[in-house]
Design an enzyme around this catalytic site. Structure first.
Site, short mmCIF file in Angstrom:
data_model
loop_
_atom_site.label_atom_id
_atom_site.label_comp_id
_atom_site.label_asym_id
_atom_site.label_seq_id
_atom_site.Cartn_x
_atom_site.Cartn_y
_atom_site.Cartn_z
N HIS A 103 -21.03 24.65 50.74
CA HIS A 103 -22.03 25.68 51.02
C HIS A 103 -23.20 25.04 51.78
O HIS A 103 -23.55 23.89 51.53
CB HIS A 103 -22.52 26.30 49.72
CG HIS A 103 -23.34 27.53 49.96
ND1 HIS A 103 -24.67 27.47 50.33
CD2 HIS A 103 -23.01 28.84 49.92
CE1 HIS A 103 -25.11 28.71 50.50
NE2 HIS A 103 -24.12 29.56 50.26
N GLU A 175 -20.32 31.36 57.32
CA GLU A 175 -21.67 31.72 56.89
C GLU A 175 -22.68 31.05 57.81
O GLU A 175 -23.08 29.90 57.55
CB GLU A 175 -21.92 31.21 55.46
CG GLU A 175 -21.06 31.85 54.40
CD GLU A 175 -21.78 31.81 53.05
OE1 GLU A 175 -21.84 32.86 52.41
OE2 GLU A 175 -22.29 30.75 52.65
#
Ligand code: PGA
Length: 268
Positions: A103, A175
């Site tokens: 992430h 993302e």
């Protein structure tokens, strides 16, 4: 020769609760989400709740016997050792089914590189955990026209050493850093859904080139960044977008359920 039938990938909605919820709040949210999604989760849409480590056990208990799955937000690349504060894949196996890896918040605040993420992906797979691997460019990279190059490089690197057969157990989440919300109620601007879909198509193509199309077809491709019930449909309507990774909008059961229902409607 007859053509192989197209691969059907079940939509996937991943709730990334980050560090937003207290332990008790996580368990309560899991219980309520379970009741809201009893008829949907695991049938037409796979739903994964990713709480902080201390809440994993409580959330697992809250979801026991349901079709909702538990995910962790990270793991350590090594099997075991002197790593204070870290959590091993073996410690998560049996507790979580999925794990978010790479992430951008881990990359930014903990200096994680694509190579480290790749080691984590391989470790997760060895322990039967399903990696949800995040990639995406920064605003500076976007402005410099480096989005495609960044994505290609990252995807090749983070899946390095992963056997083709394992792609069916993996998801990649595009993302862009600049699209991730600042917190609940503070969404950021999003990319055009067709651009996100195009980049996810590229990610799949990179892996098809390296590992074989028949394997890459099984990889689930997600979009993440300020997704909520209003914006989700435009993304999952795009061909090749198999679901979403949702942060801030997933911490209330109503918000998450609305996203899941929108995905289901879009796919039925
Ligand atoms: P957001 O977070 O939905 O709050 O933008 C998504 C993520 O960072 O995974």
């Amino acid at each position: 020769m007859t053509e192989a039938p197209p691969v059907v990938r079940r939509p996937l909605v991943v709730a990334n609760w980050k560090m937003y919820l207290a332990r008790s709040e996580s368990v309560r949210a899991a219980r309520t989400t379970r009741s809201f999604l009893a008829r949907v989760a695991g049938r037409s849409v796979d739903v994964v709740l990713c709480p902080s480590f201390p809440a994993l056990v409580g959330v697992q208990e809250a979801l026991a016997g349901s079709r909702l799955a538990v995910g962790a937000q990270d793991l350590h690349a090594e099997e075991r050792g002197p790593y204070t504060g870290d959590v091993a894949a073996a410690q998560l196996a049996g507790l979580a089914r999925y794990v978010i890896l790479g992430h951008s918040e881990r990359r930014r605040h903990h200096g994680e590189t694509d190579e480290l993420v790749a080691a984590k992906v391989r470790r997760a797979l060895r322990h039967g955990l399903r990696p949800i691997v995040c990639v995406g460019e920064s605003a500076e990279e976007r402005d410099a026209g480096e989005t495609v190059a960044r994505l290609r490089t990252s995807v090749a690197a983070v899946f390095h050493g992963v056997p083709g057969l394992s792609l069916a157990h993996c998801a990649v989440a595009y993302e862009p850093l600049w699209a991730i919300s600042v917190g609940p109620g503070s969404p950021s601007p999003q990319p055009a859904p067709e651009d996100a879909a195009h980049l996810l198509g590229l990610a799949r193509a990179v892996l098809a080139g390296r590992l074989g199309r028949r394997y890459a077809e099984h990889l689930r491709c997600l979009y993440g960044g300020s997704v909520d019930a209003q914006t989700v449909t435009a993304f999952v309507r795009e061909p090749g977008v198999d679901g979403v990774l949702v942060g801030a909008a997933s911490i209330t059961p109503g918000g998450l359920a609305a996203v899941v229902h929108a995905v289901r409607l879009c796919r039925s």
